[in-house]
Motif scaffolding. Structure first.
Motif, short mmCIF file in Angstrom:
data_model
loop_
_atom_site.label_atom_id
_atom_site.label_comp_id
_atom_site.label_asym_id
_atom_site.label_seq_id
_atom_site.Cartn_x
_atom_site.Cartn_y
_atom_site.Cartn_z
N LEU A 1 61.79 48.09 118.54
CA LEU A 1 61.65 46.65 118.77
C LEU A 1 62.57 46.17 119.89
O LEU A 1 62.15 45.38 120.75
N LEU A 2 63.81 46.64 119.90
CA LEU A 2 64.74 46.23 120.95
C LEU A 2 64.31 46.77 122.32
O LEU A 2 64.37 46.05 123.32
N ARG A 3 63.87 48.01 122.37
CA ARG A 3 63.51 48.63 123.65
C ARG A 3 62.21 48.07 124.23
O ARG A 3 62.15 47.75 125.40
N PHE A 4 61.17 47.97 123.39
CA PHE A 4 59.85 47.67 123.94
C PHE A 4 59.37 46.24 123.71
O PHE A 4 58.45 45.79 124.37
N ARG B 1 67.46 59.98 122.47
CA ARG B 1 66.89 61.01 121.58
C ARG B 1 66.04 60.37 120.48
O ARG B 1 64.96 60.87 120.15
N ILE B 2 66.56 59.29 119.87
CA ILE B 2 65.82 58.60 118.80
C ILE B 2 64.49 58.07 119.34
O ILE B 2 63.44 58.25 118.73
N GLU B 3 64.58 57.45 120.51
CA GLU B 3 63.38 56.88 121.13
C GLU B 3 62.33 57.97 121.41
O GLU B 3 61.16 57.81 121.08
N ARG B 4 62.75 59.09 122.00
CA ARG B 4 61.84 60.18 122.32
C ARG B 4 61.19 60.74 121.06
O ARG B 4 59.98 60.95 121.01
N ARG B 5 62.00 60.94 120.00
CA ARG B 5 61.49 61.47 118.74
C ARG B 5 60.45 60.53 118.12
O ARG B 5 59.37 60.95 117.70
N SER C 1 71.29 51.42 127.03
CA SER C 1 72.72 51.11 126.89
C SER C 1 72.92 49.86 126.04
O SER C 1 73.83 49.81 125.20
N GLN C 2 72.11 48.84 126.25
CA GLN C 2 72.22 47.61 125.47
C GLN C 2 71.91 47.88 124.00
O GLN C 2 72.59 47.38 123.10
N VAL C 3 70.88 48.69 123.74
CA VAL C 3 70.52 49.04 122.36
C VAL C 3 71.66 49.82 121.72
O VAL C 3 72.01 49.58 120.56
N ALA C 4 72.26 50.72 122.47
CA ALA C 4 73.38 51.52 121.96
C ALA C 4 74.53 50.61 121.54
O ALA C 4 75.12 50.80 120.47
N LYS C 5 74.85 49.61 122.37
CA LYS C 5 75.93 48.67 122.02
C LYS C 5 75.59 47.90 120.75
O LYS C 5 76.44 47.72 119.88
N ILE C 6 74.37 47.42 120.65
CA ILE C 6 73.94 46.62 119.49
C ILE C 6 74.03 47.45 118.21
O ILE C 6 74.50 46.97 117.18
N LEU C 7 73.59 48.72 118.28
CA LEU C 7 73.55 49.56 117.08
C LEU C 7 74.84 50.34 116.85
O LEU C 7 74.98 51.01 115.82
N GLY C 8 75.75 50.32 117.81
CA GLY C 8 77.02 51.03 117.66
C GLY C 8 76.88 52.53 117.77
O GLY C 8 77.56 53.28 117.07
N ILE C 9 75.96 52.99 118.62
CA ILE C 9 75.76 54.41 118.87
C ILE C 9 75.78 54.64 120.38
O ILE C 9 75.89 53.70 121.15
N THR C 10 75.66 55.90 120.81
CA THR C 10 75.69 56.18 122.24
C THR C 10 74.31 56.03 122.86
O THR C 10 73.28 56.06 122.16
N GLN C 11 74.29 55.89 124.18
CA GLN C 11 73.03 55.78 124.90
C GLN C 11 72.20 57.05 124.76
O GLN C 11 70.99 57.00 124.64
#
Length: 189
Positions: free
Chosen positions: A149-152, A174-178, A159-169
């Motif tokens: 939802l955040l990406r698309f 990897r999550i997105e590709r999977r 990078s923005q999604v990583a900051k929001i979720l507290g994980i790395t870019q």
């Protein structure tokens, strides 16, 4: 209907023939039907206001040689500009989208409005695809759903999604590709 209504309302004490009473009654019913039973119902008061406005427009054009604007009409008739616009719009004839035609100035051919606004896309297929994607997204785990939802849908970068979720870019990538690979497999089945 006019004939049936005239029979029901006919009174023999009038000392006239039924035909003398029924014919004007039926003519009145026909006029009422034509007036009131159009594709869109418009109240009599709005129709009467539209007639007053049309008369005022003709009178103004004859006197001054130019068209009267809505503000001037509202001041002259002491009504709101919205009422003027409503009355003018209500008296416009309804036109079928398939029947409306315009001349294309490039080649001079007449084309229907529906042809001008229709797209070459298969809208049924687009709707089906959207529903399928929505169903797949609803079936995702919360974090995966949030990434998609955040990406698309919110156009956030990885990078923005990583900051929001507290994980790395990299994790977001990897999550997105999977998720996208799983969705592709499910859509092709």
């Amino acid at each position: 209907m006019g004939f049936i209504k005239s029979i029901k309302r006919f009174d023999t004490s009038f000392e006239v023939k039924l035909s003398t009473y029924a014919v004007p009654y039926m003519i009145g019913e026909i006029k009422r039907f034509i007036r009131d039973d159009g594709p869109i119902k418009v109240s009599r008061s709005i129709k009467e206001l539209a007639i007053k406005i049309k008369e005022l427009q003709k009178e103004y054009l004859n006197k001054k040689g130019e068209e009267i604007n809505i503000k001037q009409i509202s001041e002259e008739l002491k009504i709101s500009k919205e009422d003027v616009a409503l009355a003018l719009e209500a008296t416009n004839t309804v036109e079928s989208i398939e029947g409306a035609s315009y001349t294309d100035y490039k080649d001079g051919n007449s084309i229907n409005l529906i042809e001008k606004i229709s797209t070459d896309k298969d809208e049924e297929e687009m709707i089906t695809n959207k529903l399928a994607v929505k169903q797949l997204i609803n079936g995702l785990e919360d974090r995966d759903k949030e990434v998609i939802l955040l990406r698309f849908y919110k156009d956030k970068t990885q990078s923005q999604v990583a900051k929001i979720l507290g994980i790395t870019q990299v994790q977001v990538s990897r999550i997105e590709r999977r998720i996208l690979e799983n969705m592709k497999v499910k859509l092709s089945c």
